[in-house]
Design an enzyme around this catalytic site. Structure first.
Site, PDB file in Angstrom:
ATOM      1  N   ASP B 136       0.793  -1.273  -0.014  1.00  0.00           N
ATOM      2  CA  ASP B 136       0.043   0.009   0.126  1.00  0.00           C
ATOM      3  C   ASP B 136       1.069   1.318   0.160  1.00  0.00           C
ATOM      4  OD1 ASP B 136      -1.791  -2.137   0.409  1.00  0.00           O
ATOM      5  OD2 ASP B 136      -2.951  -1.050   1.905  1.00  0.00           O
ATOM      6  N   LYS B 199      -6.868   3.457  -3.540  1.00  0.00           N
ATOM      7  CA  LYS B 199      -7.218   3.280  -2.108  1.00  0.00           C
ATOM      8  C   LYS B 199      -7.322   4.714  -1.646  1.00  0.00           C
ATOM      9  CE  LYS B 199      -5.198   2.149   2.397  1.00  0.00           C
ATOM     10  NZ  LYS B 199      -4.161   1.236   2.957  1.00  0.00           N
ATOM     11  N   LYS B 235     -10.242   0.162  -2.193  1.00  0.00           N
ATOM     12  CA  LYS B 235     -10.019   0.119  -1.158  1.00  0.00           C
ATOM     13  C   LYS B 235     -10.501   1.494  -0.070  1.00  0.00           C
ATOM     14  CE  LYS B 235      -6.886  -1.136   2.596  1.00  0.00           C
ATOM     15  NZ  LYS B 235      -5.682  -1.748   2.813  1.00  0.00           N
TER      16      LYS B 235
END
Lengths: 317, 299, 491
Positions: B136, B199, B235
């Site tokens: 991430d 995300k 996400k």
């Protein structure tokens, strides 16, 4: 188109020399028999005013108007439904330009009309007198007409501020209501006050950005038809105001029923005519404004021929 | 490759987005459809601990929770992944063993991203080397706001390469972008640069994930799919702690991207406390009785 | 019934379906029979006649309601006149306002009951009745209540006077909301009311009569008469009515305008529409698609200001239509009382027949029809959301008001072409503009001949916001300060 109409029974005017003299200064009304030493007067031919031009009626018909003494004052065009149709076409074509003109410009032009009328005041006084209005009253009417034009000239860029609104809606939107001209307006002028009444009927219509087709008073059309000359020299765009003369009984139904006319203003108190107008207006859900008696100028007469347009827009990022 | 310019991303009207979100939130999810949704939510959670005070002990506990959410509820799925700092990847990998739960590691000088590119790439390689299945990363918001889109883009491309087999999730940190138009642009930029997931947030900045921001990103994913045929995952992270809200996200996902995205492979919740609320709701559905937190483990 | 044609399309046929989420109805009381509300009491009709009102979602009878005949109308007008002369016109404006505030509050308290009945009697989704109709109805009363003692400030240099008895005839698409639009300003301006709800949706108006009772509104100030077109005609033609307010079709509006010719009755007409919703290439497309959906599918398209003509710029037409088709797959058609229903039942069998005739006509005219192919419930009146593409300005589905969930899609190339097509109609109620460019909004907005312009939004309503049309869409405005003048004599 421009067929000459031979009028029968042209009579000799019997106005006094002083009056004749005064009339000669402006457009010469009186068909005076000239004293030997004076040249023959030029009588004005009263015509229609459509799309910034002065045509005769396509029908070739006429009707006579009598002056206060019962003599023939003029042969007027007896406008036909086709003349009205042409006038509506002109008014429709002129609408978007006039409605889109700035309020400032409309004010300037209405003020210009007042200026031109002021300059020709004597002509109109003479016309009124010819029709039997006494001199002082005639002068008062002409000045009141000029003042009426100045009054509405001043309203053009103010009524929107007074009558529009920002509406505090509960959702996240900016919402405002403005006034827009209703469109093409047909106007049946009243009998009273040939000049003032006519101008009071059309000025608020025009001030608000509408275009108009107005029928002059049948009994007393001279001033209204002469007003076209003033309008013509005042930067009023062609088609914004169209002026017809003719038989009200013949034309009122057309004024009320035409599908491309958005509103009708009818001055007068003939109950059966009012009913007919309202019935015909329903053909296209026309706005109907009936004025049974003359009404002094006020901005609500501008609002009578305005639509309210409300616009929403999100307030966000 | 050339980074997309702001005017290459569609315009977004915030009030319109808010109205659409209100419609999702007006959906009433009851009975069987609720149970199904709650199970799906559990399976899509990236159970997260990203604190300065994280220790191997804390991470081991979290991994236990990830594998055994609530033993008294049979037939519930495990979460999708555990999300930790690079230093904790090895511990998590060991604790999760063959459970099938992925290890996700933040990287690229999370959460600020304020480090030289080579440092960021090294960090990714380190985490992948320690066994991270997913990375991430954070985008360089400063550069993005400065208008240096190409630099942001190139960095993502390099990160993707550094990931090797690991999946790359690109954190836009939407709370720092300032407008939905920028969210839409950043989403497009990240996807074109190779993101496997986009995300919303690090969880360290408020606001974190919101439904309007997530909707804009989902719509960006949809348009990118229309154009390329490539699916990109989504996400939302941070601020989703209640089951009801998570279900609203699923409604939004279902009505924006449809069936294909309704799985942990394509949609994740980044959350630390969401799981317990979902468990309580599942228990309530099963028993008909409202639950107390005291009956659910807090790890 | 072709599927969306994008190269990579989405599948909304998900395994995860929403379980039924029916709104509970056990708290709602609907009597077997309703009489007329005249003089503050429910009284049997002199006509002796009753008719059924049914639930269009299942064709079951909900109640029998009285049919008001000429004698009943006369009784109601007398009662309204009496209340006007003896009580309402004499009351201090501030006190009048307080009654209206009370009405607003009671509607808020009983909001859910109203929402459920509105949904059952009219077929609209409970979500819309609950989130739009009823809150807005209460808000209308609340807004106009405050005007009662402030009328002098609304009209410079005028002294507003009430008119007397207002006869009000409302449609079936927003029954309670339309009653509120009519009654609230009438009362605030000091008039008394005879109101006729639509034949197919009388129940919430009768419930509103209960609210008037509960608010202790003086008897006769509001009278509610159920009935059909003949009842409406009797109200229009009653000589002691001072004002007619009508919302409904342009054809009936025309008849009313004619009927009122030669009388001194004031009138306002809110009539039909065929609004153009213009989407420019630079619009926020996703929000525009949502706006298109809201413009035409809100309330099954039973909306006079519905955006029933989509004008989309050619360069984005394929994208917009593809997205629209995908969006339509997520619309839920079905039980109006289910909280997840997006599109409820068509209001009546007659209306369904009219819509279906247009669907046939559109195809006969050569237009291409798209529906998602959802299955309709066995009972009740249903129409799947429908698009027509490949249509021309000359098609009747483009020119005529369908009043159903049916959208005609045309494309345009330039701004001028869009405006010309938008204005090429006898109607002028509303219009939509979607563009990210502010200057274009003001330009197009000024050129569209319509009373309500929604820019980057659609179908928004608020008590403070005037509503009404240009051209054959009606005369006058309702809502906002502008809505007051319809109920006042300003001379």
């Amino acid at each position: 188109m421009d067929k000459t109409v031979k009028a029968e029974g042209r009579s000799i005017d019997s106005a006094s020399p002083r009056e004749a003299q005064s009339a000669a200064k402006s457009a010469r009304l009186a068909r005076a028999k000239p004293p030997a030493a004076i040249r023959l007067g030029i009588a004005k031919t009263y015509k229609l005013y459509i799309n910034g031009k002065f045509p005769r009626t396509e029908s070739g018909r006429y009707f006579t108007v009598a002056d206060a003494k019962g003599n023939i004052a003029a042969n007027m065009c007896r406008a036909s439904r086709k003349d009205f149709r042409e006038a509506v076409l002109a008014a429709r074509a002129a609408f978007s330009g006039w409605a889109g003109a700035s309020a400032y410009l409309r004010g300037q032009i209405l003020y210009r009309v007042a200026e031109m009328l002021e300059a020709r005041a004597e002509q109109f006084v003479a016309e009124l007198k010819l029709m039997g209005v006494d001199k002082r009253a005639a002068s008062r009417e002409v000045t009141a007409t000029i003042d009426c034009l100045v009054y509405y000239a001043g309203w053009t860029d103010k009524y929107q501020q007074v009558f529009s609104a920002v509406n505090p809606v509960a959702s996240s939107h900016f919402n405002f209501s403005i006034l827009e001209p209703v469109g093409v307006v047909s106007v049946l002028a009243g009998r009273e006050n040939a000049l003032l009444g006519f101008v009071e009927a059309i000025a608020p219509v025009i001030a608000g950005g509408n275009t108009a087709i107005a029928l002059a008073s049948e009994q007393n059309p001279l001033c209204a038809v002469s007003l076209a000359e003033v309008l013509h020299s005042s930067d009023v765009p062609a088609g914004v105001i169209n002026i017809l003369s003719g038989y009200r009984k013949e034309l009122a139904e057309q004024f009320a029923s035409h599908m491309d006319v958005n509103a009708i203003i009818a001055n007068g108190d003939d109950a059966s005519e009012i009913k007919m107008i309202q019935e015909q207006a329903a053909n296209n859900i026309k706005r109907v404004i009936i004025r049974k008696k003359p009404v002094a100028p006020d901005p609500y007469q501008i609002i009578d021929v305005q639509e309210t347009k409300t616009t929403w827009h999100p307030i966000g990022g | 490759m050339i980074a997309p310019k702001p005017d290459q991303a569609p315009r977004v009207d915030q009030v319109g987005v808010d109205e659409r979100v209100a419609r999702f939130r007006a959906r009433s999810i009851k009975k069987a459809s609720k149970v199904e949704a709650l199970n799906l939510v559990l399976s899509q959670i990236d159970l997260t601990t990203l604190e300065g005070q994280d220790t191997p002990g804390k991470v081991r506990q979290l991994c236990q929770k990830a594998m055994r959410l609530h033993d008294s509820l049979p037939d519930i799925p495990h979460v999708a992944a555990v999300c930790v700092y690079p230093m904790m990847v090895a511990e998590a990998k060991k604790a999760l063993g063959a459970s099938g739960i992925k290890v996700a590691s933040v990287a690229t000088s999370f959460p600020s991203g304020m480090a030289p590119s080579d440092v960021k790439l090294e960090e990714i390689k380190l985490a992948v080397g320690l066994g991270a299945d997913e990375i991430d990363m954070v985008i360089s918001r400063g550069k993005f706001l400065e208008g240096k889109y190409q630099e942001v883009f190139d960095e993502i491309v390099a990160c993707k390469e550094a990931c090797g087999e690991a999946h790359l999730k690109v954190i836009l940190e939407t709370g720092e972008l300032g407008a939905l138009d920028r969210v839409r642009h950043a989403s497009l930029l990240a996807m074109q640069a190779g993101a496997d997931f986009i995300k919303t947030s690090t969880g360290k900045i408020q606001p974190a994930a919101t439904m309007p921001v997530t909707l804009v990103m989902l719509q960006a994913i949809r348009d990118y799919y229309y154009d390329t045929g490539r699916m990109v995952g989504m996400k939302p992270a941070g601020g989703i702690s209640k089951a009801k809200l998570a279900i609203h996200y699923l409604v939004m996902l279902r009505e924006t991207l449809g069936e294909a995205w309704m799985s942990p492979e394509w949609f994740r919740f980044g959350a630390s406390s969401l799981a317990n609320d979902v468990l309580m709701q599942l228990q309530k559905q099963r028993t008909g009785i409202y639950q107390s937190e005291d009956y659910f483990s807090k790890d | 019934m072709n599927k969306a044609t994008a190269p990579h399309s989405l599948n909304f046929d998900t395994g995860w379906a929403y379980s039924p989420a029916p709104e509970s109805i056990d708290h709602v009381e609907i009597k077997d029979q309703y009489k007329l509300f005249i003089g503050g009491k429910f009284v049997a009709p002199k006509s002796g006649k009753y008719f059924d009102t049914i639930n269009p979602a299942n064709e079951k009878v909900l109640a029998r309601v009285a049919h008001a005949g000429v004698a009943d109308v006369d009784r109601a007008v007398k009662s309204a006149r009496d209340a006007y002369d003896t009580v309402w016109s004499k009351m201090k404006p501030a006190e009048r306002g307080k009654y209206i505030y009370r009405i607003a509050r009671i509607i808020q308290e009983r909001a859910r009951e109203f929402a459920v009945i509105e949904s059952m009697d009219g077929g609209k989704p409970i979500r819309e009745a609950r989130d739009v109709d009823i809150p807005l109805a209460a808000a209308h009363f609340f807004y106009y209540a405050g005007w009662a003692d402030k009328l002098d400030y609304a009209f410079p240099c005028r002294t507003p006077q009430s008119l007397g008895v207002a006869g009000q005839i409302i449609p079936w698409n927003f029954p309670l909301l339309m009653a509120a639009w009519k009654i609230a300003p009438a009362l605030a301006c000091g008039n008394t009311v005879v109101l006729k709800p639509a034949e197919t949706t009388p129940l919430t108006a009768l419930k509103l009569a209960e609210v008037m009772e509960a608010a202790d509104l003086p008897p006769g100030v509001v009278n509610i008469l159920t009935g059909d077109g003949s009842t409406g005609a009797a109200i229009v033609n009653h000589e002691d009515v001072n004002k007619i307010a009508f919302t409904g079709s342009t054809n009936v509006g025309r008849i009313i305008q004619r009927a009122l010719a030669g009388t001194d009755k004031k009138y306002t007409l809110e009539l039909g529409g065929k609004a153009a919703n213009i989407v420019f290439a630079d619009a926020a497309i996703d929000q525009a698609v949502e706006g298109i959906v809201n413009a035409i599918f809100f309330n099954q398209g039973h909306v006079c200001c519905a955006g029933s003509r989509l004008l989309v710029q050619e360069s984005v037409a394929d994208e917009v239509v593809a997205k629209l088709k995908e969006r339509m797959q997520t619309l839920i058609v079905g039980d109006p009382l289910d909280k997840n229903t997006d599109i409820g039942a068509i209001n009546s069998a007659a209306q369904l027949e009219r819509i279906n005739a247009y669907l046939d006509l559109g195809q006969e005219e050569g237009a291409e029809m798209f529906q998602c192919g959802g299955k309709n419930p066995d009972k009740g009146y249903w129409c799947q959301p429908t698009l027509f593409t490949n249509v021309a300005q000359s098609h009747r589905i483009v020119r005529e008001e369908i009043f159903g969930p049916v959208l005609a899609i045309q494309t345009f190339r330039t701004l001028d072409e869009a405006v010309a097509k938008a204005n090429n109609t006898q109607y002028g109620l509303s219009g939509g503009i979607w563009t990210d460019k502010g200057a274009k909004i003001f330009n197009v907005g000024a050129k569209m001949r319509a009373g309500v312009i929604w820019a980057n939004t659609f179908n928004k309503f608020d008590p403070t916001s005037p509503f009404g049309g240009y051209k054959e869409s009606g005369i006058g405005r309702e809502g906002g300060m502008h809505g007051l003048s319809a109920y006042l004599d300003l001379h």
